[in-house]
Design a protein around this motif. Structure first.
Motif, mmCIF file in Angstrom:
data_model
loop_
_atom_site.group_PDB
_atom_site.id
_atom_site.type_symbol
_atom_site.label_atom_id
_atom_site.label_comp_id
_atom_site.label_asym_id
_atom_site.label_seq_id
_atom_site.Cartn_x
_atom_site.Cartn_y
_atom_site.Cartn_z
ATOM 1 N N LYS A 457 10.163 -9.873 10.210
ATOM 2 C CA LYS A 457 9.469 -8.621 10.567
ATOM 3 C C LYS A 457 9.331 -7.677 9.373
ATOM 4 C CE LYS A 457 8.892 -9.602 14.905
ATOM 5 N NZ LYS A 457 9.249 -11.015 14.793
ATOM 6 N N ASP A 458 10.375 -7.607 8.527
ATOM 7 C CA ASP A 458 10.314 -6.714 7.367
ATOM 8 C C ASP A 458 9.225 -7.173 6.392
ATOM 9 O OD1 ASP A 458 12.346 -5.108 8.261
ATOM 10 O OD2 ASP A 458 13.906 -6.341 7.350
ATOM 11 N N LEU A 459 9.159 -8.489 6.187
ATOM 12 C CA LEU A 459 8.169 -9.042 5.264
ATOM 13 C C LEU A 459 6.763 -8.869 5.830
ATOM 14 C CD1 LEU A 459 8.085 -10.413 2.510
ATOM 15 C CD2 LEU A 459 8.164 -12.625 3.687
ATOM 16 N N SER A 460 6.580 -9.140 7.111
ATOM 17 C CA SER A 460 5.253 -9.049 7.732
ATOM 18 C C SER A 460 4.761 -7.606 7.751
ATOM 19 C CB SER A 460 5.271 -9.619 9.158
ATOM 20 O OG SER A 460 6.121 -8.861 9.984
ATOM 21 N N HIS A 461 5.709 -6.673 7.801
ATOM 22 C CA HIS A 461 5.317 -5.254 7.792
ATOM 23 C C HIS A 461 4.571 -4.910 6.493
ATOM 24 C CE1 HIS A 461 5.571 -1.017 8.874
ATOM 25 N NE2 HIS A 461 5.864 -0.760 7.614
ATOM 26 N N TYR A 462 4.992 -5.516 5.386
ATOM 27 C CA TYR A 462 4.369 -5.209 4.092
ATOM 28 C C TYR A 462 3.213 -6.140 3.758
ATOM 29 C CZ TYR A 462 8.232 -2.039 3.324
ATOM 30 O OH TYR A 462 9.121 -1.012 3.441
ATOM 31 N N ILE A 463 3.308 -7.393 4.204
ATOM 32 C CA ILE A 463 2.288 -8.364 3.806
ATOM 33 C C ILE A 463 1.176 -8.470 4.842
ATOM 34 C CG2 ILE A 463 1.871 -10.798 3.267
ATOM 35 C CD1 ILE A 463 4.665 -10.904 2.073
#
Length: 464
Positions: A457-463
Motif C-alpha cells: 500500500k505504501d509503494l502503490s500510494h506513490y507509484i
C-alpha cells in the motif's frame, strides 16, 4: 448526411460515445446546448437576440470525463472554443490574468480559425503562385526588352535563332513539368520567408493593461530586425512554407476579423475548469483563507457570463450569446458556496458519476483512443505486436478500481499510471532485447508486473 454544423443531439451523443464511457446525463446536456446554438441562429430574427444560452455546470470527481467531454465537444462544434482554468485568474487589482483575457484568447482562436478556413479556400490559387516562385528561383526570368515580343510556337522553334526570352521560357516549361511530376522534390533551393517569431511581451495589471501589452508587442515586435530571413530547403519543404505565405496574401484580413468577431459572439464556447477552486467553502464564521481574491474573481466573472462587452485587439466582443460550461470536483466547496448571482448563471447542473470496475473495462476496450490501442500502436513501430486477452483487460480494470478505492480516487487517470507500470519493463527492453515477435498480455503477465505494487500500500500510494 451528418455534418459538424447540424448534428442533432442524438448524433452528438453517439459521436461522444466513441471516446467517452458512460456519463449519459452530461452528454445529453452538452448535446442539447450545442444544438441550441444552431436553433437560435435559425430562429426568427425578432426573437433571436432574446434567446440566451443555458450555461452548464458539470459536477464530479477528477478523472470521470469532464475535460474529455469538453475536448471532444470542441472538435464537434467547429466553433471558437477555449478551455481555461478558473484558478489562473485573479481579481482586478491583483497581479495575474483578469477574467476578460479569456474572451480575448477566444477571439484570437476565432481569427486564426477563420483565416485558416479562408486560406484553405484559396489553396489552388496559392499553389500556382508558389509554383511560379519556385520556378523563378530555379530559372530566373530574363527581362524582355521594351517593345519586343517573342513567339513560343513549337512548330517554328529554332534553337539557333531563338532569343534569350524564348529559351528561358521553354526551359521554365520543362522544369514546370518536372515540378508537377515530383521529379525535383529533393532539390535544394534558397527561399526568403517571413519571420514568425516575435519577442514575447505581456503586461499584467488592472483595467486592460494585459491588452496594452499585446498591442505593444504588435507595434514593437519587429523593431530593429528584419522581418524576413533566408533558408535553404528541399523543394518539398519549401513548397509548404511558401504555400502558407501565398495563401495569406490572397485572403482579406479585414473581412476575416469581422467574420471571426461575429462567430465568437454567436457560436463561441468557453469551458471553465476548476470553477470550484474560486468558490469560498463555508467552514464557519469569519472564514478568510489565503486566497482573498476568490470571491472577487467570481464577481469579475459574473458580467462576462451574464453578458457584457469586452475590448480585444480585433474589436469589441459582446458575450451575451457565448456558451459557458463550468466544471469542478466540488470536494471541499459546494456549488451553493458560489455567489448567488453566479450560481444563477449556470442553470443546468449535471452530476457525473464515479467510475466503476465495469467502466474501467469499457474505457480500456471500447473507445477509439483506448490506452490498450495506444500501446499496441507504439510497440508496432518497433516491430513488436502485442495483444490483450479479455481477462487481462478485466484484471487491469479490477486493479484500477481497487487502487482508487484504497489510495485516492483519481478516476480514469489511474489507468494511465497502471498501464505505465505494466509496460515499463517491456518498453525498456524493446528494441535492444526484443526486436520483433508477438506478445500476449494475459492475467499472468498483469499480475507479475503489478502484484507487488498493489499489495504494498505504501509503494502503490506513490507509484500508482
Amino acid at each position: 448526411m451528418i455534418t459538424e454544423h447540424n448534428l442533432t443531439p442524438q448524433q452528438i451523443v453517439r459521436e461522444l460515445d466513441k471516446y467517452i464511457v458512460g456519463q449519459k446525463e452530461a452528454k445529453r446536456s452538452v448535446s442539447i446546448a450545442l444544438r441550441n446554438r444552431w436553433r437560435r441562429l435559425n430562429s426568427r430574427e425578432e426573437i433571436r437576440e432574446e434567446i440566451v444560452p443555458n450555461n452548464i455546470l458539470l459536477i464530479g470527481p477528477t478523472g470521470v470525463g469532464k475535460t474529455e467531454i469538453a475536448r471532444r465537444l470542441a472538435k464537434l462544434a467547429m466553433a471558437p472554443f477555449l478551455k481555461v482554468e478558473a484558478s489562473k485568474f485573479t481579481e482586478v487589482g491583483y497581479v495575474g490574468r483578469d477574467v476578460e483575457s479569456m474572451i480575448r484568447d477566444l477571439t484570437d482562436i476565432a481569427v486564426n480559425m477563420v483565416k485558416q478556413e479562408m486560406q484553405d479556400r484559396v489553396k489552388e490559387k496559392a499553389a500556382d503562385a508558389v509554383e511560379n516562385r519556385i520556378l523563378d528561383i530555379l530559372i530566373p526570368p530574363v527581362k524582355k526588352p521594351s517593345g519586343v515580343g517573342f513567339s513560343s510556337d513549337k512548330t517554328d522553334f529554332d534553337p539557333t535563332k531563338a532569343s534569350d526570352n524564348e529559351l528561358n521560357e521553354r526551359t521554365r516549361e520543362r522544369f514546370r513539368e518536372k515540378l508537377k511530376n515530383g521529379e525535383l522534390e529533393d532539390r535544394q533551393i534558397e527561399i526568403e520567408v517571413k519571420n514568425k517569431k516575435t519577442p514575447m511581451m505581456q503586461v499584467f495589471g488592472p483595467g486592460g493593461m494585459e491588452e496594452m501589452g499585446m498591442n505593444l508587442q504588435d507595434m514593437l515586435g519587429n523593431v530593429g530586425k528584419s522581418n524576413k530571413s533566408k533558408k535553404k530547403l528541399p523543394i518539398s519543404e519549401a513548397r509548404e512554407m511558401l504555400l502558407e505565405e501565398e495563401a495569406e496574401k490572397l485572403i482579406d484580413h479585414d473581412s476575416a476579423v469581422q467574420e471571426a468577431l461575429e462567430r465568437v459572439q454567436k457560436q463561441g464556447i468557453v469551458f471553465i475548469d476548476e470553477i470550484d477552486k474560486i468558490a469560498e467553502p463555508s467552514t464557519g464564521a469569519g472564514k478568510s483563507g489565503p486566497d482573498v481574491s476568490r470571491q472577487g474573481v467570481q464577481r469579475d466573472l459574473l458580467p462576462i457570463v451574464e453578458g457584457s462587452t469586452v475590448n480585444t485587439k480585433h474589436g469589441i466582443v459582446k458575450t451575451d450569446h457565448i456558451l459557458f460550461i463550468g466544471s469542478g470536483a466540488f470536494h471541499v466547496s459546494k456549488p451553493s458556496d458560489m455567489i448567488p448571482e453566479l450560481q444563477g448563471r449556470f442553470p443546468i447542473r449535471v452530476e457525473l458519476n464515479s467510475l466503476t470496475e465495469d467502466d474501467f473495462y469499457k474505457i480500456l476496450s471500447e473507445p477509439k483512443n483506448a490506452l490498450t490501442k495506444q500501446y499496441e500502436a507504439m510497440l508496432e513501430t518497433e516491430g513488436v505486436s502485442i495483444s490483450f486477452t479479455d481477462e487481462a483487460i478485466r484484471e487491469l480494470a479490477k486493479i484500477a478500481a481497487e487502487v482508487n478505492a484504497q489510495v485516492e480516487n483519481i478516476g480514469a487517470r489511474r489507468l494511465h499510471t497502471i498501464m505505465s507500470s505494466l509496460f515499463d519493463e517491456l518498453l525498456f527492453a524493446v528494441p535492444d532485447d526484443i526486436s520483433s515477435g508477438e506478445i500476449t498480455i494475459d492475467p499472468t503477465y498483469v499480475n507479475k508486473q503489478l502484484d507487488s505494487l498493489v499489495k504494498d500500500k505504501d509503494l502503490s500510494h506513490y507509484i500508482l
